[in-house]
Design an enzyme around this catalytic site. Structure first.
Site, PDB file in Angstrom:
ATOM      1  N   ASN A   9       0.869  -1.177   0.000  1.00  0.00           N
ATOM      2  CA  ASN A   9       0.000   0.000   0.000  1.00  0.00           C
ATOM      3  C   ASN A   9       0.905   1.226   0.000  1.00  0.00           C
ATOM      4  O   ASN A   9       1.536   1.530   0.999  1.00  0.00           O
ATOM      5  CB  ASN A   9      -0.887  -0.038   1.259  1.00  0.00           C
ATOM      6  CG  ASN A   9      -1.751   1.195   1.382  1.00  0.00           C
ATOM      7  OD1 ASN A   9      -1.807   2.026   0.475  1.00  0.00           O
ATOM      8  ND2 ASN A   9      -2.432   1.328   2.514  1.00  0.00           N
ATOM      9  N   LYS A  11       0.106   4.230  -0.149  1.00  0.00           N
ATOM     10  CA  LYS A  11      -0.517   5.380   0.537  1.00  0.00           C
ATOM     11  C   LYS A  11      -0.335   6.649  -0.322  1.00  0.00           C
ATOM     12  O   LYS A  11      -0.350   6.559  -1.541  1.00  0.00           O
ATOM     13  CB  LYS A  11       0.032   5.510   1.957  1.00  0.00           C
ATOM     14  CG  LYS A  11      -0.155   4.201   2.743  1.00  0.00           C
ATOM     15  CD  LYS A  11       0.091   4.312   4.210  1.00  0.00           C
ATOM     16  CE  LYS A  11      -0.143   2.947   4.853  1.00  0.00           C
ATOM     17  NZ  LYS A  11       0.021   2.961   6.309  1.00  0.00           N
ATOM     18  N   HIS A  94      -9.294   0.930   5.544  1.00  0.00           N
ATOM     19  CA  HIS A  94      -7.977   1.127   6.164  1.00  0.00           C
ATOM     20  C   HIS A  94      -8.141   2.045   7.383  1.00  0.00           C
ATOM     21  O   HIS A  94      -8.956   2.963   7.372  1.00  0.00           O
ATOM     22  CB  HIS A  94      -7.011   1.734   5.145  1.00  0.00           C
ATOM     23  CG  HIS A  94      -5.593   1.699   5.625  1.00  0.00           C
ATOM     24  ND1 HIS A  94      -5.107   2.615   6.531  1.00  0.00           N
ATOM     25  CD2 HIS A  94      -4.580   0.835   5.368  1.00  0.00           C
ATOM     26  CE1 HIS A  94      -3.845   2.316   6.801  1.00  0.00           C
ATOM     27  NE2 HIS A  94      -3.500   1.232   6.112  1.00  0.00           N
ATOM     28  N   GLU A  96      -6.495   4.443   8.373  1.00  0.00           N
ATOM     29  CA  GLU A  96      -6.334   5.877   8.083  1.00  0.00           C
ATOM     30  C   GLU A  96      -7.637   6.442   7.526  1.00  0.00           C
ATOM     31  O   GLU A  96      -7.975   7.594   7.801  1.00  0.00           O
ATOM     32  CB  GLU A  96      -5.148   6.083   7.117  1.00  0.00           C
ATOM     33  CG  GLU A  96      -3.822   5.860   7.838  1.00  0.00           C
ATOM     34  CD  GLU A  96      -2.704   5.284   6.994  1.00  0.00           C
ATOM     35  OE1 GLU A  96      -2.768   5.351   5.763  1.00  0.00           O
ATOM     36  OE2 GLU A  96      -1.747   4.736   7.592  1.00  0.00           O
ATOM     37  N   GLU A 166      -4.763  -5.173  10.842  1.00  0.00           N
ATOM     38  CA  GLU A 166      -3.721  -4.166  11.042  1.00  0.00           C
ATOM     39  C   GLU A 166      -3.924  -3.480  12.385  1.00  0.00           C
ATOM     40  O   GLU A 166      -4.773  -2.578  12.501  1.00  0.00           O
ATOM     41  CB  GLU A 166      -3.792  -3.103   9.940  1.00  0.00           C
ATOM     42  CG  GLU A 166      -3.578  -3.635   8.548  1.00  0.00           C
ATOM     43  CD  GLU A 166      -3.028  -2.564   7.615  1.00  0.00           C
ATOM     44  OE1 GLU A 166      -2.043  -2.854   6.954  1.00  0.00           O
ATOM     45  OE2 GLU A 166      -3.568  -1.442   7.599  1.00  0.00           O
ATOM     46  N   GLY A 172       3.203   2.000  10.750  1.00  0.00           N
ATOM     47  CA  GLY A 172       4.165   3.082  10.551  1.00  0.00           C
ATOM     48  C   GLY A 172       4.950   3.434  11.809  1.00  0.00           C
ATOM     49  O   GLY A 172       5.624   4.456  11.861  1.00  0.00           O
ATOM     50  N   SER A 212       4.098  -2.406  10.178  1.00  0.00           N
ATOM     51  CA  SER A 212       5.567  -2.474  10.307  1.00  0.00           C
ATOM     52  C   SER A 212       6.168  -3.808   9.860  1.00  0.00           C
ATOM     53  O   SER A 212       7.153  -4.268  10.435  1.00  0.00           O
ATOM     54  CB  SER A 212       5.994  -2.134  11.744  1.00  0.00           C
ATOM     55  OG  SER A 212       5.608  -0.807  12.065  1.00  0.00           O
TER      56      SER A 212
HETATM   57  O1  LIG Z   1      -1.553  -0.600   4.643  1.00  0.00           O
HETATM   58  C1  LIG Z   1      -0.474  -0.778   5.211  1.00  0.00           C
HETATM   59  C2  LIG Z   1      -0.322  -0.585   6.620  1.00  0.00           C
HETATM   60  O2  LIG Z   1      -0.989   0.524   7.079  1.00  0.00           O
HETATM   61  C3  LIG Z   1       1.014  -0.841   7.216  1.00  0.00           C
HETATM   62  O3  LIG Z   1       1.877   0.259   7.072  1.00  0.00           O
HETATM   63  P1  LIG Z   1       3.414   0.107   7.565  1.00  0.00           P
HETATM   64  O4  LIG Z   1       3.924  -1.143   6.932  1.00  0.00           O
HETATM   65  O5  LIG Z   1       4.081   1.356   7.087  1.00  0.00           O
HETATM   66  O6  LIG Z   1       3.355  -0.004   9.062  1.00  0.00           O
END
Ligand SMILES: O=C[C@H](O)COP(=O)(O)O
Length: 250
Positions: A9, A11, A94, A96, A166, A172, A212
């Site tokens: 992803n 983002k 998600h 977010e 998640e 993150g 992560s």
């Molecule tokens: O969609 C992916 C997740 O929100 C994980 O993000 P991350 O790997 O940066 O922690």
């Protein structure tokens, strides 16, 4: 036997030119992978990425979509538009989107239904905040996300649904859930799906872990019986690290 699905992803990162560079670098690195691969660029990069991957083993997902097919909804993107440019999956719910844009289980359920009606693979994200985990009620919160998000989704349609667990506190932050913590929730989610559909149907659902994930921790996570892949943010933005995740079992 469930297949492993590694999804990146991106983002709100990568301009279309950078997205083109990333995908061109990634294609040769993952072409022989035995795992399923998805990348989810931002909307403006979807056409170029969909076109560059059309004859490859990489599928393309959007990061969101509107809950209706068309109309006066300024700034939104429709499932019909995604289908038209060759997108085959969509990430929905998600954290977010839930936190920044106040998306509810009910709204996400509408989007999941619409995506499935149009044969998109729906990657449905669930997970608890740190506060919810510490309150000890996180499993019931995740259960509600699963039940409300998948309300009225038939067993047949469920074949096109992937669940991504998640934990918000791991996204993150570099703070990955341990294999045991993730496995506990994945097994719980499979149990909830078993009660909604049947254990045999639940057994077939791909449940990804996200938060992560990186080349150092991927093997431990993927080694758990109910973890069937990863939804990756930060580590999907560099071709080498994403390829290392996709090829973790090579
Ligand atoms: O969609 C992916 C997740 O929100 C994980 O993000 P991350 O790997 O940066 O922690």
């Amino acid at each position: 036997m469930r297949k492993t699905l590694i999804a990146g992803n991106w983002k709100m990162n990568k301009t279309p030119s950078e997205a083109k560079e990333l995908i061109n670098a990634l294609l040769p690195l993952v072409k022989d992978s035995s795992n399923d691969i998805i990348v989810a660029p931002n909307f403006v990069s979807l056409p170029i990425v969909a076109s560059l991957t059309q004859d490859s083993n990489i599928k393309v997902a959007a990061q969101n979509m509107a809950d209706i097919e068309a109309g006066a909804v300024t700034g939104e993107t429709s499932v019909l538009m995604l289908k038209d440019i060759g997108v085959s999956a969509v990430i929905l719910g998600h954290s977010e989107r839930r936190q920044i844009f106040q998306e509810t289980n009910k709204l996400i359920n509408k989007k999941i239904s619409l995506a499935l009606q149009h044969d998109l693979l729906a990657i449905y994200c669930v997970g608890e905040t740190l506060e919810e985990r510490e309150s000890g009620k996180f499993l019931s919160i995740i259960e509600a996300q699963i039940k409300e998000g998948l309300d009225s989704i038939s067993a047949d349609a469920l074949k096109n649904v992937v669940i991504a667990y998640e934990p918000v506190w791991a996204i993150g932050t570099g703070k990955v859930a341990t294999g045991e913590q993730a496995e506990e929730v994945h097994a719980y989610i499979r149990g909830v799906l078993g009660s909604m559909y049947s254990p045999a149907i639940a057994e077939k659902v791909i449940i990804q872990y996200g938060g992560s994930v990186n080349p150092e921790n991927v093997k431990e996570l993927m080694g758990k019986p109910n973890i069937d892949g990863a939804l990756v943010g930060g580590a999907s933005l560099k071709p080498d690290s994403f390829a290392a995740l996709v090829n973790y079992n090579k």
